[in-house]
Design a protein around this motif. Structure first.
Motif, PDB file in Angstrom:
ATOM      1  N   PRO A   1       0.728  11.126  11.276  1.00 47.33           N
ATOM      2  CA  PRO A   1       1.139   9.741  10.956  1.00 47.33           C
ATOM      3  C   PRO A   1       2.154   9.665   9.813  1.00 47.33           C
ATOM      4  CG  PRO A   1      -1.232   9.878  11.239  1.00 47.33           C
ATOM      5  CD  PRO A   1      -0.746  11.282  11.225  1.00 47.33           C
ATOM      6  N   GLN A   2       1.980  10.563   8.838  1.00 47.18           N
ATOM      7  CA  GLN A   2       2.947  10.575   7.727  1.00 47.18           C
ATOM      8  C   GLN A   2       4.349  10.850   8.236  1.00 47.18           C
ATOM      9  OE1 GLN A   2       2.208   9.998   4.456  1.00 47.18           O
ATOM     10  NE2 GLN A   2       4.296  10.314   3.745  1.00 47.18           N
ATOM     11  N   HIS A   3       4.506  11.806   9.135  1.00 48.53           N
ATOM     12  CA  HIS A   3       5.825  12.152   9.664  1.00 48.53           C
ATOM     13  C   HIS A   3       6.385  11.046  10.548  1.00 48.53           C
ATOM     14  CE1 HIS A   3       9.091  14.666  11.168  1.00 48.53           C
ATOM     15  NE2 HIS A   3       8.728  14.307  12.407  1.00 48.53           N
ATOM     16  N   ILE A   4       5.512  10.447  11.381  1.00 49.19           N
ATOM     17  CA  ILE A   4       5.994   9.435  12.322  1.00 49.19           C
ATOM     18  C   ILE A   4       6.383   8.149  11.591  1.00 49.19           C
ATOM     19  CG2 ILE A   4       5.328   7.993  14.289  1.00 49.19           C
ATOM     20  CD1 ILE A   4       3.570  10.290  15.254  1.00 49.19           C
ATOM     21  N   LEU A   5       5.542   7.727  10.639  1.00 51.77           N
ATOM     22  CA  LEU A   5       5.777   6.441   9.974  1.00 51.77           C
ATOM     23  C   LEU A   5       6.772   6.527   8.811  1.00 51.77           C
ATOM     24  CD1 LEU A   5       2.114   5.105   9.912  1.00 51.77           C
ATOM     25  CD2 LEU A   5       3.965   4.366  11.425  1.00 51.77           C
ATOM     26  N   PHE A   6       6.821   7.665   8.116  1.00 53.79           N
ATOM     27  CA  PHE A   6       7.641   7.751   6.903  1.00 53.79           C
ATOM     28  C   PHE A   6       8.529   8.992   6.881  1.00 53.79           C
ATOM     29  CE2 PHE A   6       3.578   5.711   5.856  1.00 53.79           C
ATOM     30  CZ  PHE A   6       4.024   4.453   5.485  1.00 53.79           C
TER      31      PHE A   6
ATOM     32  N   ALA B   1       0.836  -1.198   0.000  1.00 55.47           N
ATOM     33  CA  ALA B   1       0.000   0.000   0.000  1.00 55.47           C
ATOM     34  C   ALA B   1       0.873   1.251   0.000  1.00 55.47           C
ATOM     35  CB  ALA B   1      -0.919   0.002   1.214  1.00 55.47           C
ATOM     36  N   PRO B   2       0.471   2.322  -0.718  1.00 51.58           N
ATOM     37  CA  PRO B   2       1.261   3.556  -0.733  1.00 51.58           C
ATOM     38  C   PRO B   2       1.316   4.199   0.645  1.00 51.58           C
ATOM     39  CG  PRO B   2      -0.320   3.507  -2.551  1.00 51.58           C
ATOM     40  CD  PRO B   2      -0.672   2.378  -1.630  1.00 51.58           C
ATOM     41  N   ALA B   3       2.345   5.043   0.825  1.00 55.06           N
ATOM     42  CA  ALA B   3       2.554   5.669   2.131  1.00 55.06           C
ATOM     43  C   ALA B   3       1.399   6.598   2.488  1.00 55.06           C
ATOM     44  CB  ALA B   3       3.881   6.428   2.113  1.00 55.06           C
ATOM     45  N   HIS B   4       0.895   7.387   1.522  1.00 54.88           N
ATOM     46  CA  HIS B   4      -0.186   8.331   1.857  1.00 54.88           C
ATOM     47  C   HIS B   4      -1.468   7.585   2.208  1.00 54.88           C
ATOM     48  CE1 HIS B   4      -2.402   7.829  -1.974  1.00 54.88           C
ATOM     49  NE2 HIS B   4      -1.191   7.624  -2.510  1.00 54.88           N
ATOM     50  N   THR B   5      -1.706   6.417   1.596  1.00 55.94           N
ATOM     51  CA  THR B   5      -2.883   5.625   1.943  1.00 55.94           C
ATOM     52  C   THR B   5      -2.793   5.106   3.375  1.00 55.94           C
ATOM     53  OG1 THR B   5      -3.093   4.961  -0.367  1.00 55.94           O
ATOM     54  CG2 THR B   5      -4.278   3.643   1.262  1.00 55.94           C
ATOM     55  N   ILE B   6      -1.599   4.640   3.741  1.00 53.81           N
ATOM     56  CA  ILE B   6      -1.409   4.150   5.120  1.00 53.81           C
ATOM     57  C   ILE B   6      -1.581   5.286   6.105  1.00 53.81           C
ATOM     58  CG2 ILE B   6       0.234   3.097   6.691  1.00 53.81           C
ATOM     59  CD1 ILE B   6       1.449   1.655   4.299  1.00 53.81           C
ATOM     60  N   ALA B   7      -0.994   6.453   5.798  1.00 54.12           N
ATOM     61  CA  ALA B   7      -1.100   7.583   6.727  1.00 54.12           C
ATOM     62  C   ALA B   7      -2.541   8.042   6.876  1.00 54.12           C
ATOM     63  CB  ALA B   7      -0.224   8.733   6.213  1.00 54.12           C
ATOM     64  N   THR B   8      -3.310   8.037   5.785  1.00 50.43           N
ATOM     65  CA  THR B   8      -4.726   8.444   5.859  1.00 50.43           C
ATOM     66  C   THR B   8      -5.527   7.460   6.699  1.00 50.43           C
ATOM     67  OG1 THR B   8      -4.538   9.492   3.680  1.00 50.43           O
ATOM     68  CG2 THR B   8      -6.755   8.987   4.484  1.00 50.43           C
ATOM     69  N   ALA B   9      -5.276   6.158   6.521  1.00 45.10           N
ATOM     70  CA  ALA B   9      -6.011   5.154   7.301  1.00 45.10           C
ATOM     71  C   ALA B   9      -5.684   5.251   8.781  1.00 45.10           C
ATOM     72  CB  ALA B   9      -5.676   3.761   6.758  1.00 45.10           C
TER      73      ALA B   9
END
Length: 358
Positions: A326-331, A306-314
């Motif tokens: 979440p985008q900053h913490i995970l990626f 799954a793309p990074a932005h999709t994971i961060a949105t979920a």
């Protein structure tokens, strides 16, 4: 048409006979700097009969009393029996830059006394040297008498002459002054003409390959020593045994019990200490983020691709926050300090707890 063909034929023949001919040192047919074609031509113009000998048989058939044998490129004749045949040839001898082996066989009355580079005057009573004057030999070997025999020594020993029975032996320590490139310096041409033209017949012997070996009959295999074949066979056998020893064994995998059971907490602590000792905060952060994503993606219903932005949105929807966090913490970028790494671990743990228990 016939006239054009005749002109082309004459031009081709003229080009062939006037083109430079390369060769080794003291080669009488070579017009290169190391050849001796110029000296041979001067001697023939002077009336000297120059007989070029290509091998020892030619020397013995051409040599006779009252003639002069010029022997150069002595390093090409190493067999003692061949040197003894040369020593038994009739006539006088002019030995040019001899090796110690050839000097001992053909001029035993002298020995080497050193090497020097010189442009010197004769300083002797030899008529040929005094008539030539100063000569530029270049690097030249010098000689002296073995015992109390009378010898004529010129140019500091670079040119010596003595009588050995009925033979007059002349030895020079350099061949440079007799070559095409050296004749024009100082009195080189005069000395070369005087030494090589002192008799009406000159046998010129300057072998251009090893004497006594036939290049047409010898093969590459004949030139390889016998011991080399056994060495190659031994090396091949060694490589074969090494390949069998190190080769992959074919068979089923065998499960073996570990000799020591290590707890998971100790493994984690060991990895952490390694990361800290090498200051590998980027690798530690990558490992933490990869482990958190591996646990959260099944709960979010997403695959590993799954793309990074999709994971961060979920994650943001599950945790009730904006997608930037979440985008900053995970990626996000790797932490710069150990404190930032600790805060990242806490943030990952907090997000994973919220995803597990929304």
């Amino acid at each position: 048409m016939l006239a054009l063909i005749a002109i082309c034929a004459v031009a081709a023949v003229g080009t062939y006979f006037t083109a430079p001919r390369q060769g080794g040192q003291m080669d009488p047919e070579s017009t290169g700097p190391q050849g001796a074609h110029a000296l041979v031509a001067l001697l023939r113009d002077r009336g000297v009969t120059v007989v070029v000998a290509h091998n020892l048989d030619d020397v013995q058939s051409a040599a006779r009393p009252g003639a002069l044998l010029l022997f150069a490129q002595t390093q090409r004749v190493t067999d003692q029996s061949l040197l003894e045949r040369l020593a038994d040839s009739p006539g006088d001898l002019l030995l040019v830059e001899p090796t110690s082996h050839a000097r001992a066989a053909l001029a035993p009355g002298i020995r080497n006394s050193g090497t020097r580079t010189q442009n010197a005057d004769p300083d002797c009573t030899l008529h040929e040297a005094n008539q030539a004057g100063s000569v530029d030999f270049g690097p030249a070997n010098t000689f002296r008498a073995v015992d109390d025999r009378a010898i004529s020594s010129c140019y500091g020993g670079a040119l010596v002459r003595y009588r050995d029975g009925e033979r007059l032996v002349t030895v020079v320590g350099s061949a440079e002054f007799m070559t095409n490139g050296g004749l024009l310096r100082a009195g080189n041409a005069a000395l070369a003409m005087n030494l090589a033209g002192q008799h009406p017949r000159l046998v010129w012997y300057a072998p251009q390959r090893l004497e006594g070996q036939s290049s047409s009959s010898a093969t590459l295999y004949d030139l390889i020593p016998d011991n080399v074949t056994w060495i190659v066979l031994q090396l091949a056998l060694t490589v074969l045994l090494l390949a069998l020893w190190k080769g992959r064994r074919i068979g089923p995998l065998v499960a073996e019990q570990l000799p020591v059971v290590v707890r998971a907490s100790e493994t984690v602590e060991g990895h952490g200490r390694l990361y800290r000792s090498r200051r590998a905060r980027d690798r530690a952060a990558q490992a933490l983020r990869a482990a958190a994503l591996q646990r959260m993606l099944p709960r979010l219903g997403l695959g590993t691709d799954a793309p990074a932005h999709t994971i961060a949105t979920a994650v943001a929807q599950r945790c009730g926050m904006g997608p930037e966090m979440p985008q900053h913490i995970l990626f996000g970028p790797p932490p710069n300090t150990d404190t930032d790494l600790t805060q990242l671990a806490r943030a990952l743990d907090d997000i994973e707890r919220q995803v597990a228990h929304p």
